[in-house]
Design a protein around this motif. Structure first.
Motif, mmCIF file in Angstrom:
data_model
loop_
_atom_site.group_PDB
_atom_site.id
_atom_site.type_symbol
_atom_site.label_atom_id
_atom_site.label_comp_id
_atom_site.label_asym_id
_atom_site.label_seq_id
_atom_site.Cartn_x
_atom_site.Cartn_y
_atom_site.Cartn_z
ATOM 1 N N HIS A 13 -35.992 -21.640 15.718
ATOM 2 C CA HIS A 13 -35.555 -22.790 16.505
ATOM 3 C C HIS A 13 -34.864 -22.277 17.768
ATOM 4 N N GLY A 14 -35.067 -22.963 18.892
ATOM 5 C CA GLY A 14 -34.409 -22.542 20.125
ATOM 6 C C GLY A 14 -34.085 -23.734 21.013
ATOM 7 N N VAL A 15 -33.285 -23.479 22.017
ATOM 8 C CA VAL A 15 -32.956 -24.524 22.995
ATOM 9 C C VAL A 15 -33.293 -23.995 24.385
ATOM 10 N N ALA A 16 -34.096 -24.782 25.117
ATOM 11 C CA ALA A 16 -34.520 -24.350 26.452
ATOM 12 C C ALA A 16 -33.362 -24.474 27.438
ATOM 13 N N ARG A 17 -33.220 -23.468 28.284
ATOM 14 C CA ARG A 17 -32.216 -23.502 29.353
ATOM 15 C C ARG A 17 -32.918 -23.250 30.676
ATOM 16 N N VAL A 18 -32.871 -24.264 31.533
ATOM 17 C CA VAL A 18 -33.552 -24.161 32.821
ATOM 18 C C VAL A 18 -32.486 -24.030 33.901
ATOM 19 N N ALA A 19 -32.546 -22.949 34.655
ATOM 20 C CA ALA A 19 -31.558 -22.752 35.724
ATOM 21 C C ALA A 19 -32.173 -21.951 36.846
ATOM 22 N N GLY A 20 -32.051 -22.469 38.057
ATOM 23 C CA GLY A 20 -32.507 -21.736 39.236
ATOM 24 C C GLY A 20 -33.949 -21.280 39.150
ATOM 25 N N GLY A 21 -34.802 -22.140 38.591
ATOM 26 C CA GLY A 21 -36.230 -21.826 38.561
ATOM 27 C C GLY A 21 -36.636 -20.884 37.441
ATOM 28 N N THR A 22 -35.681 -20.414 36.636
ATOM 29 C CA THR A 22 -36.102 -19.602 35.491
ATOM 30 C C THR A 22 -35.817 -20.358 34.194
ATOM 31 N N VAL A 23 -36.660 -20.090 33.217
ATOM 32 C CA VAL A 23 -36.494 -20.753 31.930
ATOM 33 C C VAL A 23 -36.202 -19.689 30.879
ATOM 34 N N ARG A 24 -35.136 -19.934 30.136
ATOM 35 C CA ARG A 24 -34.811 -19.057 29.016
ATOM 36 C C ARG A 24 -34.711 -19.916 27.776
ATOM 37 N N VAL A 25 -34.798 -19.261 26.645
ATOM 38 C CA VAL A 25 -34.649 -20.030 25.420
ATOM 39 C C VAL A 25 -33.574 -19.358 24.576
ATOM 40 N N GLU A 26 -32.545 -20.152 24.252
ATOM 41 C CA GLU A 26 -31.431 -19.633 23.453
ATOM 42 C C GLU A 26 -31.805 -19.629 21.983
ATOM 43 N N ILE A 27 -31.480 -18.522 21.350
ATOM 44 C CA ILE A 27 -31.773 -18.386 19.924
ATOM 45 C C ILE A 27 -30.450 -18.279 19.181
ATOM 46 N N GLY A 28 -30.326 -18.999 18.080
ATOM 47 C CA GLY A 28 -29.132 -18.880 17.239
ATOM 48 C C GLY A 28 -27.894 -19.399 17.933
ATOM 49 N N SER A 29 -26.724 -19.093 17.344
ATOM 50 C CA SER A 29 -25.485 -19.577 17.939
ATOM 51 C C SER A 29 -24.821 -18.449 18.712
ATOM 52 N N GLY A 30 -24.996 -18.509 20.026
ATOM 53 C CA GLY A 30 -24.364 -17.525 20.905
ATOM 54 C C GLY A 30 -24.911 -16.114 20.783
ATOM 55 N N ALA A 31 -26.130 -15.975 20.235
ATOM 56 C CA ALA A 31 -26.679 -14.624 20.043
ATOM 57 C C ALA A 31 -27.408 -14.123 21.280
ATOM 58 N N GLY A 32 -27.698 -15.053 22.199
ATOM 59 C CA GLY A 32 -28.393 -14.633 23.405
ATOM 60 C C GLY A 32 -29.648 -15.463 23.635
ATOM 61 N N ALA A 33 -30.439 -15.042 24.629
ATOM 62 C CA ALA A 33 -31.612 -15.832 25.014
ATOM 63 C C ALA A 33 -32.754 -14.913 25.432
ATOM 64 N N LEU A 34 -33.954 -15.475 25.409
ATOM 65 C CA LEU A 34 -35.150 -14.749 25.852
ATOM 66 C C LEU A 34 -35.757 -15.465 27.044
ATOM 67 N N HIS A 35 -36.243 -14.704 28.006
ATOM 68 C CA HIS A 35 -36.954 -15.308 29.131
ATOM 69 C C HIS A 35 -38.353 -15.717 28.689
ATOM 70 N N THR A 36 -38.819 -16.811 29.278
ATOM 71 C CA THR A 36 -40.185 -17.249 28.995
ATOM 72 C C THR A 36 -40.838 -17.709 30.300
ATOM 73 N N THR A 37 -42.152 -17.639 30.350
ATOM 74 C CA THR A 37 -42.864 -18.114 31.548
ATOM 75 C C THR A 37 -43.208 -19.597 31.454
ATOM 76 N N VAL A 38 -42.844 -20.229 30.335
ATOM 77 C CA VAL A 38 -43.111 -21.662 30.174
ATOM 78 C C VAL A 38 -42.331 -22.432 31.238
ATOM 79 N N THR A 39 -42.984 -23.407 31.877
ATOM 80 C CA THR A 39 -42.276 -24.198 32.888
ATOM 81 C C THR A 39 -42.168 -25.669 32.492
ATOM 82 N N GLY A 40 -43.061 -26.109 31.611
ATOM 83 C CA GLY A 40 -43.114 -27.538 31.283
ATOM 84 C C GLY A 40 -42.120 -27.940 30.219
ATOM 85 N N VAL A 41 -40.846 -27.636 30.447
ATOM 86 C CA VAL A 41 -39.834 -27.995 29.454
ATOM 87 C C VAL A 41 -38.521 -28.302 30.186
ATOM 88 N N ALA A 42 -37.825 -29.337 29.704
ATOM 89 C CA ALA A 42 -36.587 -29.745 30.381
ATOM 90 C C ALA A 42 -35.389 -29.020 29.788
#
Ligand SMILES: Nc1ncnc2c1ncn2[C@@H]1O[C@H](COP(=O)(O)OP(=O)(O)OP(=O)(O)O)[C@@H](O)[C@H]1O
Ligand SMILES: [Mg+2]
Length: 373
Positions: free
Chosen positions: A256-285
């Motif tokens: 499970h993850g939560v999308a974070r969109v900022a300044g044209g880049t999209v990352r997805v947060e994993i877990g609680s405060g464990a960090g995030a991964l960059h993704t090339t997906v753009t179609g997500v709010a």
């Protein structure tokens, strides 16, 4: 030695259009086993049909073969509509598990039987050549009752092949063979298929078999073809979560993850405060809950704690050509499996960070499982 029989003059395409099968038995609710399949199979192409038990694979083959009526839709071989023709008029070779062999005849006689009835020239050479290539020499004189299930399976396969059909349908043709015979017969089947140009559908439960045989894979679930593409397309660019999970060994990590969109880049947060991964997906709010898929082969373990997701190695398996590190993330129930290079080794409790190439971090709609792009 190669066979003397000439290949079909022209390999034929096989086209399925909105093919539907509804089973209805009296007093019971009707059941739609095949829900509108479209597939355009090229002349001489080999398609592996993959999917879980009960998803409609056999039903689809039986409709194409003419062993089951079509509820609606069309089946064409070349330009010819065959869905209403009797099985014998379709020119399809069938190697199904339900082998109907004549008990009083030897294997050889069984294989020759249909060919002789049709006065096919070169029948004997064809039978000898194919049976040799499928390693059947020692069983040619036996009666069907004396055959093992693996032997019967090869007889069924040989019987389909000697007819030299333009379209060949095989339902788990090698499932009863032992591992080494299975590999050899699989290779020979592929060579024969290339040589003769049969347009072929093979149902298999074995991924390695599907990957080694197929030009394209059709991944099926619940009566629907979920994706139809080359093995690389299906592996690298899965259409949905089902396909992503069904194809690939070890299985894709799903989190499970939560999308974070900022300044044209999209990352997805994993877990609680464990960090995030960059993704090339753009179609997500920003803030969307998503399902994240990362293949073990795409995960990279690093030590830079500013990047990626902080994980703890739970256990590590050394499997000669590579290792598998199963790790845990704070706030995530599932373990994450990472395939590591052979030279690396990890210890339980070791804290590391996990990254993946942005284009290999897949996101799926949490409700529908459809791929977000
Ligand atoms: N004659 C029948 N009458 C009613 N339902 C049927 C009939 N034949 C198959 N089904 C149902 O249709 C669905 C698809 O069956 P099918 O045999 O095509 O699955 P499959 O993908 O080949 O599975 P497996 O991998 O186990 O061989 C199943 O739910 C099955 O129970
Ligand atoms: Mg089946």
């Amino acid at each position: 030695m190669t066979t003397t029989v000439t290949p079909p003059a022209t390999a034929q395409s096989l086209t399925l259009d909105k093919l539907v099968k509804t089973y209805s038995s009296r007093g019971r609710e009707s059941f739609q086993a095949v829900k509108g399949i479209d597939m355009a199979i090229r002349p001489g192409e080999l398609v592996a049909l993959l999917g879980p038990s009960g998803c409609g694979k056999t039903t689809t083959l039986r409709m194409i073969a003419g062993l089951e009526t079509v509820t609606s839709g069309s089946i064409r071989i070349g330009e010819r509509e065959v869905s209403q023709l009797p099985a014998s008029k379709r020119g399809i070779g069938v190697g199904f598990e339900s082998y109907a062999l004549y008990p009083p005849m030897s294997v050889r006689e069984n294989l020759l039987y249909g060919l002789k009835a049709r006065k096919v020239k070169g029948a004997e050479q064809m039978v000898d050549s194919i049976s040799r290539r499928l390693e059947m020499d020692d069983m040619m004189g036996l009666r069907p009752a004396g055959l093992s299930s693996g032997q019967k399976q090869r007889v069924a396969l040989a019987r389909a092949l000697v007819r030299n059909p333009p379209v060949l349908l095989l339902d788990e043709p090698l499932s009863h063979l032992d591992a080494s015979a299975r590999q050899r017969v699989r290779r020979e089947l592929k060579v024969l298929q290339r040589e003769f140009g049969y347009t072929t559908i093979v149902v298999t439960h074995d991924q390695v078999e599907a990957l080694s045989l197929a030009d394209r894979l059709a991944v099926m679930d619940a009566g629907v073809v979920q994706q139809f593409g080359t093995p690389d397309e299906v592996f690298d660019d899965p259409a949905n979560l089902f396909v992503a999970q069904f194809v690939g060994e070890p299985q894709i990590n799903v989190l499970h993850g939560v999308a974070r969109v900022a300044g044209g880049t999209v990352r997805v947060e994993i877990g609680s405060g464990a960090g995030a991964l960059h993704t090339t997906v753009t179609g997500v709010a920003d803030g969307t809950n998503v399902t994240v898929g990362i293949r073990p082969q795409d995960c990279v373990i690093g030590t830079d704690t500013d990047k990626g997701v902080r994980v703890t190695v739970a256990y590590f398996e050394h499997l000669l050509e590579f290792g598998l590190a199963t790790s845990t993330v704070a706030g995530v129930e599932e373990g994450i499996v990472v395939q590591t290079p052979a030279a690396e080794s990890y210890e339980p409790e070791q804290q590391v960070t996990l990254t993946a190439p942005a284009e290999r971090v897949y996101l799926f709609d949490s409700d529908s499982g459809e791929r977000l792009r």
